[in-house]
Design a protein around this motif. Structure first.
Motif, PDB file in Angstrom:
ATOM      1  N   PHE A  72      -2.997  -6.104   4.499  1.00 43.77           N
ATOM      2  CA  PHE A  72      -3.155  -5.914   3.059  1.00 43.77           C
ATOM      3  C   PHE A  72      -3.351  -4.437   2.706  1.00 43.77           C
ATOM      4  CE2 PHE A  72      -4.665 -10.496   2.610  1.00 43.77           C
ATOM      5  CZ  PHE A  72      -3.387 -10.892   2.330  1.00 43.77           C
ATOM      6  N   THR A 114       0.014  -3.066   2.635  1.00 43.30           N
ATOM      7  CA  THR A 114       0.705  -3.496   1.406  1.00 43.30           C
ATOM      8  C   THR A 114       0.252  -2.677   0.208  1.00 43.30           C
ATOM      9  OG1 THR A 114       0.674  -5.682   2.368  1.00 43.30           O
ATOM     10  CG2 THR A 114       1.368  -5.517   0.104  1.00 43.30           C
ATOM     11  N   LEU A 131       2.127   0.426   0.228  1.00 43.47           N
ATOM     12  CA  LEU A 131       3.499   0.185  -0.212  1.00 43.47           C
ATOM     13  C   LEU A 131       3.573   0.084  -1.727  1.00 43.47           C
ATOM     14  CD1 LEU A 131       6.096  -0.089   1.221  1.00 43.47           C
ATOM     15  CD2 LEU A 131       5.815  -2.530   1.279  1.00 43.47           C
ATOM     16  N   PHE A 132       2.561  -0.526  -2.338  1.00 42.94           N
ATOM     17  CA  PHE A 132       2.504  -0.559  -3.803  1.00 42.94           C
ATOM     18  C   PHE A 132       2.449   0.856  -4.358  1.00 42.94           C
ATOM     19  CE2 PHE A 132       0.560  -5.011  -4.638  1.00 42.94           C
ATOM     20  CZ  PHE A 132       1.698  -5.575  -4.125  1.00 42.94           C
ATOM     21  N   GLY A 187       5.338   2.949  -6.837  1.00 42.48           N
ATOM     22  CA  GLY A 187       5.035   3.397  -8.181  1.00 42.48           C
ATOM     23  C   GLY A 187       4.026   2.572  -8.935  1.00 42.48           C
ATOM     24  N   ALA A 188       3.081   1.963  -8.238  1.00 43.14           N
ATOM     25  CA  ALA A 188       2.049   1.181  -8.922  1.00 43.14           C
ATOM     26  C   ALA A 188       0.679   1.562  -8.367  1.00 43.14           C
ATOM     27  CB  ALA A 188       2.295  -0.317  -8.741  1.00 43.14           C
ATOM     28  N   LEU A 244      -2.221  -0.948  -9.150  1.00 40.11           N
ATOM     29  CA  LEU A 244      -2.148  -2.183  -8.361  1.00 40.11           C
ATOM     30  C   LEU A 244      -2.465  -1.916  -6.899  1.00 40.11           C
ATOM     31  CD1 LEU A 244       0.909  -3.920  -9.929  1.00 40.11           C
ATOM     32  CD2 LEU A 244      -1.480  -4.457 -10.175  1.00 40.11           C
ATOM     33  N   LEU A 295      -6.138  -2.028  -6.805  1.00 38.85           N
ATOM     34  CA  LEU A 295      -6.590  -3.414  -6.960  1.00 38.85           C
ATOM     35  C   LEU A 295      -6.346  -4.225  -5.695  1.00 38.85           C
ATOM     36  CD1 LEU A 295      -5.779  -4.850 -10.462  1.00 38.85           C
ATOM     37  CD2 LEU A 295      -7.927  -4.207  -9.482  1.00 38.85           C
ATOM     38  N   GLU A 296      -5.219  -3.952  -5.034  1.00 42.83           N
ATOM     39  CA  GLU A 296      -4.926  -4.670  -3.781  1.00 42.83           C
ATOM     40  C   GLU A 296      -6.005  -4.395  -2.745  1.00 42.83           C
ATOM     41  OE1 GLU A 296      -1.972  -6.372  -2.945  1.00 42.83           O
ATOM     42  OE2 GLU A 296      -2.306  -6.598  -0.801  1.00 42.83           O
ATOM     43  N   ILE A 333      -9.409  -6.075  -4.290  1.00 37.38           N
ATOM     44  CA  ILE A 333      -9.467  -7.531  -4.409  1.00 37.38           C
ATOM     45  C   ILE A 333      -9.069  -8.203  -3.098  1.00 37.38           C
ATOM     46  CG2 ILE A 333      -8.520  -9.517  -5.589  1.00 37.38           C
ATOM     47  CD1 ILE A 333      -8.360  -7.940  -8.069  1.00 37.38           C
ATOM     48  N   TYR A 334      -7.856  -7.866  -2.581  1.00 38.66           N
ATOM     49  CA  TYR A 334      -7.401  -8.582  -1.394  1.00 38.66           C
ATOM     50  C   TYR A 334      -8.185  -8.168  -0.160  1.00 38.66           C
ATOM     51  CZ  TYR A 334      -3.462 -11.414  -2.776  1.00 38.66           C
ATOM     52  OH  TYR A 334      -2.682 -12.409  -3.292  1.00 38.66           O
ATOM     53  N   ILE A 352     -11.390 -10.819  -1.092  1.00 41.74           N
ATOM     54  CA  ILE A 352     -10.937 -12.106  -0.561  1.00 41.74           C
ATOM     55  C   ILE A 352     -11.173 -12.193   0.939  1.00 41.74           C
ATOM     56  CG2 ILE A 352      -8.875 -13.483  -0.202  1.00 41.74           C
ATOM     57  CD1 ILE A 352      -7.901 -12.684  -2.882  1.00 41.74           C
ATOM     58  N   ALA A 409       3.893   4.549 -12.631  1.00 43.71           N
ATOM     59  CA  ALA A 409       3.278   4.053 -13.857  1.00 43.71           C
ATOM     60  C   ALA A 409       1.807   4.432 -13.814  1.00 43.71           C
ATOM     61  CB  ALA A 409       3.431   2.539 -13.958  1.00 43.71           C
ATOM     62  N   PHE A 465      -0.166   1.691 -17.935  1.00 40.96           N
ATOM     63  CA  PHE A 465      -0.160   0.287 -17.524  1.00 40.96           C
ATOM     64  C   PHE A 465      -1.182  -0.525 -18.320  1.00 40.96           C
ATOM     65  CE2 PHE A 465      -1.735  -2.955 -14.483  1.00 40.96           C
ATOM     66  CZ  PHE A 465      -0.608  -3.757 -14.526  1.00 40.96           C
TER      67      PHE A 465
END
Lengths: 173, 101
Positions: free
Chosen positions: A39, A42, A45-46, A50-51, A54, A57-58, A61-62, A66, A126, A131
């Motif tokens: 994660f 990932t 990679l986000f 271009g995020a 996120l 947040l990844e 949160i993940y 989680i 972004a 956003f």
């Protein structure tokens, strides 16, 4: 082969290898720790795609919430015998593998036969401010629904996780 | 220039299939839930790639809602697992055979 594509392929290899290692582990702790690595990659990679909001947040949160929740549950539950083998019999795992390979090839053909599939993505970004303005202007109603969903999740988890009373509640949760 | 969008989609598909494989073949309830998490993550990856390809922010907004759904799903799912572990004393799906029918 620019620097960005090299970064993409390295991250993809990290994600795939750590996910495969996670799903073949017999012990849950090892699986969860490998999945945290997956994660985190990932999230990077986000950021590459271009995020940045996120990506953060990844990670929070993940990888943060989680997976730590999973770790808590794994440590809370009593240790039991791990599964002897990942796939108990060949007849159980073989159809899954065959169907996965077939759908993978069909998806690959569909993707690479599509028009414009050779054009590389250009980099973009972004900003979190743009956003946030977009989300709260365009998707304000789904945001409210998502907040209700989280509230229902909280209430449901509290209701399911409460201690059973002493008498007469055997058939009620 | 990054890679074409097809490569991002292919990575997402492989991740999704890995998650499906995990949740179908494993017998531990926690591993089944982990497989669902991997699948949701793969869907988010495809959305972010699409958002960059068409230069629209809608894909990233959808990933935000996927995060909310994943968080509440894992909260409810883990509470259910703990509850059924209390009732039956196991988290192995093979031991949930009390219904005689």
């Amino acid at each position: 082969m620019t620097l960005y594509s090299i970064i993409f392929y390295v991250l993809a290899v990290i994600i795939l290898v750590s996910t495969v290692l996670a799903i073949i582990q017999r012990f849950l702790i090892n699986a969860v720790v490998y999945l945290i690595l997956s994660f985190l990659a990932t999230g990077l990679l986000f950021y590459l795609l271009g995020a940045p909001f996120l990506a953060v947040l990844e990670v929070i949160i993940y990888a943060g919430a989680i997976m730590v929740l999973f770790l808590f549950i794994v440590m809370t539950l009593p240790i039991e015998q791990p599964e002897r083998r990942i796939m108990e019999t060949l007849g159980q795992g073989l159809p899954v593998v065959i169907l996965s390979v077939i759908s993978f090839f069909i998806a690959g053909i569909l993707i690479f036969e599509a028009p414009g599939s050779k054009i590389s993505l250009s980099t973009g970004m972004a900003t979190p401010a743009a956003f946030g303005q977009f989300v709260f202007k365009t998707y304000w109603f789904p945001v409210e629904i998502a907040s209700f969903l989280l509230l229902i999740g909280l209430v449901g988890a509290l209701y399911l996780g409460r201690r059973e009373s002493k008498k007469g509640s055997e058939d009620r949760p | 220039m990054i890679v074409p969008y097809g490569n991002v989609l292919l990575l997402a598909i492989i991740l999704f299939l890995l998650g499906a494989l995990c949740s179908v073949t494993r017998r531990n309830l926690l591993m089944i839930l982990i497989g669902v998490e991997i699948m949701l993550n793969a869907a988010g990856l495809a959305f972010v790639g699409a958002s960059l390809k068409w230069q629209l922010l809608d894909g990233q907004a959808f990933v935000l809602f996927i995060f909310a759904a994943a968080a509440s799903e894992v909260a409810i799912g883990l509470a259910l697992i703990v509850y059924s572990q209390r009732r039956t004393g196991s988290v192995n799906a093979d031991h949930y055979n009390r219904m005689k029918g």
